[in-house]
Design a protein around this motif. Structure first.
Motif, PDB file in Angstrom:
ATOM      1  N   UNK A   9      35.905  31.381  44.265  1.00  0.00           N
ATOM      2  CA  UNK A   9      35.785  32.358  45.057  1.00  0.00           C
ATOM      3  C   UNK A   9      36.251  32.995  45.227  1.00  0.00           C
ATOM      4  N   UNK A  10      37.601  32.833  44.536  1.00  0.00           N
ATOM      5  CA  UNK A  10      38.799  34.338  44.660  1.00  0.00           C
ATOM      6  C   UNK A  10      37.974  35.032  43.446  1.00  0.00           C
ATOM      7  N   UNK A  11      37.679  34.905  42.175  1.00  0.00           N
ATOM      8  CA  UNK A  11      36.767  35.330  41.646  1.00  0.00           C
ATOM      9  C   UNK A  11      36.299  36.454  41.516  1.00  0.00           C
ATOM     10  N   UNK A  12      34.954  35.755  42.508  1.00  0.00           N
ATOM     11  CA  UNK A  12      33.717  36.681  43.254  1.00  0.00           C
ATOM     12  C   UNK A  12      33.948  37.222  44.479  1.00  0.00           C
ATOM     13  N   UNK A  13      34.808  36.702  45.193  1.00  0.00           N
ATOM     14  CA  UNK A  13      35.131  38.388  46.051  1.00  0.00           C
ATOM     15  C   UNK A  13      36.429  39.412  45.329  1.00  0.00           C
ATOM     16  N   UNK A  14      37.586  38.749  44.590  1.00  0.00           N
ATOM     17  CA  UNK A  14      37.614  39.946  44.159  1.00  0.00           C
ATOM     18  C   UNK A  14      36.792  40.852  42.674  1.00  0.00           C
ATOM     19  N   UNK A  15      36.207  40.352  42.344  1.00  0.00           N
ATOM     20  CA  UNK A  15      35.228  40.724  41.737  1.00  0.00           C
ATOM     21  C   UNK A  15      34.259  42.427  42.355  1.00  0.00           C
ATOM     22  N   UNK A  35      40.195  47.065  49.446  1.00  0.00           N
ATOM     23  CA  UNK A  35      41.710  46.068  48.391  1.00  0.00           C
ATOM     24  C   UNK A  35      42.081  45.478  49.295  1.00  0.00           C
ATOM     25  N   UNK A  36      41.820  44.752  50.777  1.00  0.00           N
ATOM     26  CA  UNK A  36      42.666  44.222  51.876  1.00  0.00           C
ATOM     27  C   UNK A  36      42.178  42.605  51.418  1.00  0.00           C
ATOM     28  N   UNK A  37      40.403  42.579  51.023  1.00  0.00           N
ATOM     29  CA  UNK A  37      39.493  41.986  50.541  1.00  0.00           C
ATOM     30  C   UNK A  37      40.290  41.560  48.879  1.00  0.00           C
ATOM     31  N   UNK A  38      40.965  42.324  47.585  1.00  0.00           N
ATOM     32  CA  UNK A  38      41.247  42.048  46.826  1.00  0.00           C
ATOM     33  C   UNK A  38      42.616  41.198  47.075  1.00  0.00           C
ATOM     34  N   UNK A 102      32.688  44.157  36.926  1.00  0.00           N
ATOM     35  CA  UNK A 102      32.441  43.089  36.255  1.00  0.00           C
ATOM     36  C   UNK A 102      32.720  41.726  35.556  1.00  0.00           C
ATOM     37  N   UNK A 103      34.359  42.527  34.211  1.00  0.00           N
ATOM     38  CA  UNK A 103      34.525  41.850  33.630  1.00  0.00           C
ATOM     39  C   UNK A 103      35.186  40.489  34.506  1.00  0.00           C
ATOM     40  N   UNK A 104      35.340  40.613  35.552  1.00  0.00           N
ATOM     41  CA  UNK A 104      35.234  39.235  37.256  1.00  0.00           C
ATOM     42  C   UNK A 104      34.260  38.258  36.761  1.00  0.00           C
ATOM     43  N   UNK A 105      32.661  39.485  37.319  1.00  0.00           N
ATOM     44  CA  UNK A 105      31.654  38.330  36.965  1.00  0.00           C
ATOM     45  C   UNK A 105      31.101  37.591  35.791  1.00  0.00           C
ATOM     46  N   UNK A 106      31.865  38.183  34.463  1.00  0.00           N
ATOM     47  CA  UNK A 106      31.916  37.755  33.057  1.00  0.00           C
ATOM     48  C   UNK A 106      32.241  36.696  33.297  1.00  0.00           C
ATOM     49  N   UNK A 110      31.569  32.616  32.358  1.00  0.00           N
ATOM     50  CA  UNK A 110      31.735  31.480  31.530  1.00  0.00           C
ATOM     51  C   UNK A 110      32.328  30.626  32.496  1.00  0.00           C
ATOM     52  N   UNK A 111      33.490  30.688  32.903  1.00  0.00           N
ATOM     53  CA  UNK A 111      34.115  29.603  33.566  1.00  0.00           C
ATOM     54  C   UNK A 111      33.165  28.097  34.246  1.00  0.00           C
ATOM     55  N   UNK A 112      31.983  28.776  35.175  1.00  0.00           N
ATOM     56  CA  UNK A 112      31.697  27.790  35.693  1.00  0.00           C
ATOM     57  C   UNK A 112      30.479  27.526  34.445  1.00  0.00           C
ATOM     58  N   UNK A 113      30.140  27.762  33.540  1.00  0.00           N
ATOM     59  CA  UNK A 113      29.374  27.201  31.976  1.00  0.00           C
ATOM     60  C   UNK A 113      30.670  26.184  31.467  1.00  0.00           C
ATOM     61  N   UNK A 114      31.453  26.296  31.527  1.00  0.00           N
ATOM     62  CA  UNK A 114      32.183  25.947  30.349  1.00  0.00           C
ATOM     63  C   UNK A 114      32.595  24.663  32.177  1.00  0.00           C
ATOM     64  N   UNK A 115      32.668  24.718  32.985  1.00  0.00           N
ATOM     65  CA  UNK A 115      32.967  23.254  34.145  1.00  0.00           C
ATOM     66  C   UNK A 115      31.816  22.900  33.950  1.00  0.00           C
TER      67      UNK A 115
END
Length: 125
Positions: A9-15, A35-38, A102-106, A110-115
């Motif tokens: 969720x952190x990475x999705x919202x950050x992205x 920027x606050x959300x980030x 885009x890097x965050x979404x990638x 990757x993280x969810x695949x490894x998980x």
């Protein structure tokens, strides 16, 4: 929820925040909002990383994992200071935000695949 869900969720919202941040500074409300959300997303990042490491890694491997993750964050920040001005020259300031998003979404993919491949027991169990 577990560290892996919070981290995702952190990475999705950050992205999303990076992708949605307007490149036009005259849109002040949207700029400040995204920027606050980030910033809020980043606030949960380090605790989530430590939760994932403690759940996924054997006790004797945790210190090494945390040191590699921390070193990677600092190396990434230092590399960004060299690399992102080149991105800005080619794609403009908004290009940096889009690249980071885009890097965050990638990373999430990757993280969810490894998980999914490692299962609940993690990589070190």
């Amino acid at each position: 929820y577990g560290g892996d869900v919070v981290l995702t969720v952190c990475f999705l919202s950050w992205s999303l925040a990076s992708l949605m941040t307007p490149g036009d500074a005259r849109r002040t409300f949207l700029l400040v909002f995204w920027r606050f959300v980030l910033g809020v997303s980043q606030g949960f990042l380090i605790p989530a990383v430590h939760t994932v490491v403690s759940a996924w890694m054997r006790r004797e491997e945790r210190a090494k994992a945390v040191s590699l993750i921390t070193s990677g964050m600092y190396l990434g920040s230092a590399s960004a200071m060299w690399f992102l001005p080149m991105v800005s020259r080619v794609f403009g300031g908004p290009g940096i935000l889009r690249l980071v998003g885009v890097m965050g979404l990638c990373w999430v993919v990757l993280f969810r695949t490894v998980r999914r491949q490692c299962g609940a027991e993690g990589v070190g169990a």
